[in-house]
Motif scaffolding. Structure first.
Motif, PDB file in Angstrom:
ATOM      1  N   PRO A  39       0.838  -1.209   0.000  1.00  0.00           N
ATOM      2  CA  PRO A  39       0.000   0.000   0.000  1.00  0.00           C
ATOM      3  C   PRO A  39       0.876   1.263   0.000  1.00  0.00           C
ATOM      4  CG  PRO A  39      -0.853  -1.593   1.554  1.00  0.00           C
ATOM      5  CD  PRO A  39       0.469  -2.138   1.088  1.00  0.00           C
ATOM      6  N   GLY A  40       0.429   2.273  -0.728  1.00  0.00           N
ATOM      7  CA  GLY A  40       1.224   3.494  -0.874  1.00  0.00           C
ATOM      8  C   GLY A  40       2.200   3.427  -2.025  1.00  0.00           C
ATOM      9  N   ASN A  62      -4.526   2.393  -0.896  1.00  0.00           N
ATOM     10  CA  ASN A  62      -4.444   1.590   0.329  1.00  0.00           C
ATOM     11  C   ASN A  62      -4.536   0.100   0.025  1.00  0.00           C
ATOM     12  OD1 ASN A  62      -7.103   1.288  -0.364  1.00  0.00           O
ATOM     13  ND2 ASN A  62      -7.948   2.196   1.497  1.00  0.00           N
ATOM     14  N   GLN A  83      -1.209   6.176   1.814  1.00  0.00           N
ATOM     15  CA  GLN A  83      -2.194   5.131   1.578  1.00  0.00           C
ATOM     16  C   GLN A  83      -3.602   5.708   1.429  1.00  0.00           C
ATOM     17  OE1 GLN A  83      -1.895   1.788   4.286  1.00  0.00           O
ATOM     18  NE2 GLN A  83       0.307   2.086   4.552  1.00  0.00           N
TER      19      GLN A  83
END
Length: 218
Positions: A39-40, A62, A83
């Motif tokens: 995520p991110g 996310n 995220q």
């Protein structure tokens, strides 16, 4: 001369990296395997990367295994590798894909979180930069808590600045006065003086010179 090739390798064999699909990257622990983007992070297409690029500021994801980061909506923002997008706090606003929210300009306000634009102050109301409400007034007006809105500055006062006047700090022009700082009764000093002198008991004598000496002027 005849060359003799070794029958065994004395060093580790070279292994080609795995070409990974969008949303994944090469697993650093296993060159023949791919791992999903965290995520991110996101990877838009086939790659040989050891890790996925981070989401740019103004975007976020996310999910695991993202092929793209989503743009933040107007009224929100994000830093790099985020995220999620965060809502702008009251008193600030932003357009789409914003890396930060900006203060509302003077004369505007944003009372709620997540404002895409700041609202103009209505009527004669005014605000300082970054305001959540319009609780000040344009020049020639002052804010009255009793009325709950802006009121025109009375005769004998000076209100030359936007947002600069309250009842307590009304600037009096020369020749005017009031009993207290919270009084809206602005008195002409000369007229008030004459009225008070006219109430003198019958029989009292005041000469013009005596009157002039007691006038409340410099």
């Amino acid at each position: 001369m005849q060359l003799t090739l070794p029958t065994t390798c004395t060093s580790a064999l070279w292994q080609p990296q795995q070409v990974c699909d969008a949303g994944s990257h090469n697993d650093t622990n296993n060159a023949k395997a791919c791992a999903f983007c965290a995520p991110g992070r996101a990877s838009p297409g086939a790659n040989l990367d050891s890790e996925c690029p981070v989401c740019e500021a103004g975007t976020a994801t996310n999910a695991t295994g993202s092929s793209a980061c989503s743009e933040c909506n107007a009224g929100s923002f994000s830093l790099a590798a985020s995220q999620e997008c965060s809502l702008c706090p009251p008193g600030k606003s932003s357009g789409g894909r914003a890396s930060e929210c900006v203060d509302c300009e003077a004369g505007k306000s944003a009372p709620a979180s997540g404002s895409p634009v700041c609202d103009d102050c209505p009527g004669d109301e005014y605000s300082s930069p970054g305001a959540t409400s319009c609780d000040q007034c344009n020049k020639f007006f002052y804010y009255s808590p009793d009325v709950g809105s802006c009121v025109r500055c009375p005769e004998g006062t000076d209100c030359p600045t936007d947002g600069g006047s309250t009842l307590e700090d009304l600037a009096l022009e020369n020749g005017y006065w009031r009993i207290s700082a919270d009084s809206t009764d602005i008195l002409d000093a000369y007229i008030d003086f004459v009225k008070r002198r006219m109430k003198v008991q019958t029989g009292a004598h005041w000469s013009l010179e005596h009157w002039w000496e007691e006038m409340p002027f410099d």
